[in-house]
Design an enzyme around this catalytic site. Sequence first.
Site, PDB file in Angstrom:
ATOM      1  N   GLU A  86      26.295  54.230  63.281  1.00  0.00           N
ATOM      2  CA  GLU A  86      27.621  54.749  62.924  1.00  0.00           C
ATOM      3  C   GLU A  86      27.480  55.659  61.703  1.00  0.00           C
ATOM      4  O   GLU A  86      26.980  55.236  60.656  1.00  0.00           O
ATOM      5  CB  GLU A  86      28.589  53.599  62.644  1.00  0.00           C
ATOM      6  CG  GLU A  86      30.017  54.075  62.492  1.00  0.00           C
ATOM      7  CD  GLU A  86      31.011  52.919  62.378  1.00  0.00           C
ATOM      8  OE1 GLU A  86      30.812  51.873  63.016  1.00  0.00           O
ATOM      9  OE2 GLU A  86      31.994  53.095  61.646  1.00  0.00           O
ATOM     10  N   LYS A 283      35.037  43.554  60.751  1.00  0.00           N
ATOM     11  CA  LYS A 283      34.109  44.431  61.470  1.00  0.00           C
ATOM     12  C   LYS A 283      33.461  45.393  60.484  1.00  0.00           C
ATOM     13  O   LYS A 283      32.257  45.654  60.530  1.00  0.00           O
ATOM     14  CB  LYS A 283      34.862  45.184  62.583  1.00  0.00           C
ATOM     15  CG  LYS A 283      33.998  46.025  63.493  1.00  0.00           C
ATOM     16  CD  LYS A 283      33.702  47.400  62.965  1.00  0.00           C
ATOM     17  CE  LYS A 283      32.852  48.192  63.929  1.00  0.00           C
ATOM     18  NZ  LYS A 283      32.411  49.476  63.402  1.00  0.00           N
ATOM     19  N   ASP A 299      18.445  38.484  63.168  1.00  0.00           N
ATOM     20  CA  ASP A 299      19.194  38.406  64.423  1.00  0.00           C
ATOM     21  C   ASP A 299      20.678  38.692  64.137  1.00  0.00           C
ATOM     22  O   ASP A 299      21.384  37.832  63.620  1.00  0.00           O
ATOM     23  CB  ASP A 299      18.983  36.997  64.987  1.00  0.00           C
ATOM     24  CG  ASP A 299      19.749  36.729  66.264  1.00  0.00           C
ATOM     25  OD1 ASP A 299      20.665  37.496  66.602  1.00  0.00           O
ATOM     26  OD2 ASP A 299      19.437  35.728  66.924  1.00  0.00           O
ATOM     27  N   HIS A 396      35.124  59.692  57.254  1.00  0.00           N
ATOM     28  CA  HIS A 396      34.559  59.350  58.561  1.00  0.00           C
ATOM     29  C   HIS A 396      34.208  60.605  59.351  1.00  0.00           C
ATOM     30  O   HIS A 396      33.123  60.750  59.869  1.00  0.00           O
ATOM     31  CB  HIS A 396      35.651  58.602  59.329  1.00  0.00           C
ATOM     32  CG  HIS A 396      35.188  57.315  59.903  1.00  0.00           C
ATOM     33  ND1 HIS A 396      34.917  56.222  59.121  1.00  0.00           N
ATOM     34  CD2 HIS A 396      34.964  56.946  61.178  1.00  0.00           C
ATOM     35  CE1 HIS A 396      34.548  55.230  59.890  1.00  0.00           C
ATOM     36  NE2 HIS A 396      34.559  55.642  61.141  1.00  0.00           N
TER      37      HIS A 396
HETATM   38  C1  MEV Z   1      34.832  51.315  61.030  1.00  0.00           C
HETATM   39  O1  MEV Z   1      33.582  51.050  61.625  1.00  0.00           O
HETATM   40  C2  MEV Z   1      35.180  50.226  60.049  1.00  0.00           C
HETATM   41  C3  MEV Z   1      36.582  50.325  59.425  1.00  0.00           C
HETATM   42  O2  MEV Z   1      37.560  50.401  60.445  1.00  0.00           O
HETATM   43  C4  MEV Z   1      36.762  49.070  58.609  1.00  0.00           C
HETATM   44  C5  MEV Z   1      38.150  48.857  58.062  1.00  0.00           C
HETATM   45  O3  MEV Z   1      39.124  49.342  58.640  1.00  0.00           O
HETATM   46  O4  MEV Z   1      38.245  48.111  57.071  1.00  0.00           O
HETATM   47  C6  MEV Z   1      36.700  51.558  58.574  1.00  0.00           C
END
Ligand code: MEV
Length: 441
Positions: A86, A283, A299, A396
């Site tokens: 990513e 995530k 892992d 991003h």
């Molecule tokens: C993207 O991989 C992760 C985010 O969505 C985490 C978040 O929203 O806190 C940017």
Amino acid sequence: MNHRPVDGFSKLSKQRKIDWLISEYLYEDRSYEQILQQYWNNDPDLQKLHEEFSENTISNFYMPYGIAPNFLIDGRLLALPMAVEESSVVAAASKSAKFWLHKGGFKTTIINTKKLGHTHFIMEVEPHKLQHFFNFKLKQKLFDATQEITANMRKRGGGILNIRLIDKTAEMPHYFQLKASFDTVDSMGANFINSVLEQFGKTLKEEVNNDEDFTTQEKDSLQIVMNILSNYTPDCIVRAEVSCKIEELNDDSGISNEEFATKFKRAVSIAEIEPFRATTHNKGIMNGVDAVVIATGNDFRATEACAHAYAAKDGQYKSLTHCTIDNGLFRFWIDLPISVGVVGGLTNLHPLVKFSLALLGKPSAKELMSILAVSGLAQNFAALRSLVTTGIQKGHMKMHLFNILNQMGATEEEKQHFVTYFKDKTVTHHEVIAELNRLRN
Ligand code: MEV
């Protein structure tokens, strides 16, 4: 086209496997073979090493291996190795590291390091009778029967910490567990724990059969269902934290430090009460954790499963990070359950894993736990910082720009143009395509 099943695929040579795939699934198009071959390593020994990590290997799957420098962790300055596809993760980590570098850096505490595993079994017996048998006969036998398996681990300072009998009959008829806790020192310990548990299963069976206090019916009812470690390790926790006075936050987004701190804390609070947000929030944390987990040969499926189970430990899925503002002090921390190793597994085999561990100063498993928690916290800090100020897309999409340009077959010259073009604009897919068309026309 209907495909035919194959027998003995694993026994075919690599070339025969590829030939079969191309004729069965890829319409005899040999250009697909070239794609696979492009990723073979020129060094046959290195290629063989990678092929032997897994079954039926026909090529290698590359991931970018990047570095996030400037991480001040417990007074040591580290550069973190991150394997992740990513585009914004390494940049986010580096930004957070820099942000906290002159504010005391990241501090960590190992809260505990216990791993768990179970022998799950069924027995039609009065729970009290079984408990008595466990306390006075079985428990010591379980330790005795695993002396050989645990010898090396005990030499290194680990081993079986405790074994308990758990009565689960209220949840499922006749269901019991032998629940064991372990210290696996510098290894993740999965093979060690599973070997011990399989011996527990055998010893349980033997000791029940040899015990004259059990009836034949009770003995016959015993079924060992499975012996397996648990990837849920709520007693293997590391805390990582950052803190500073609100006036030292110095965020450059154009809002006051107080406003930034309040907005940031509110975003964390939302993830503490709203599972939809908590899932994305966590995530993002795992973006940072997994990238270092993979780079150090651990892992990531285990770390993912554990983190999410822990996030739901109170009956509702919640944020793994927390934030407070008290007497002008901003504090942000994570409690991360994580079981990793620095010996065994891929650690002595994969050359890049060896590089990662050397780069990190050959950490102990506890030190690696600290580094991973910091990586998760830093990633979450960067995400929330963007979300409550500029929005996530600015950073991003800046990182994603090259992916779009590569998809469009942009030349180096065109790419340079775009870097300048988007210096003061937010990148959107639409705008990249529109500008590329203008440029090319
Ligand atoms: C993207 O991989 C992760 C985010 O969505 C985490 C978040 O929203 O806190 C940017």
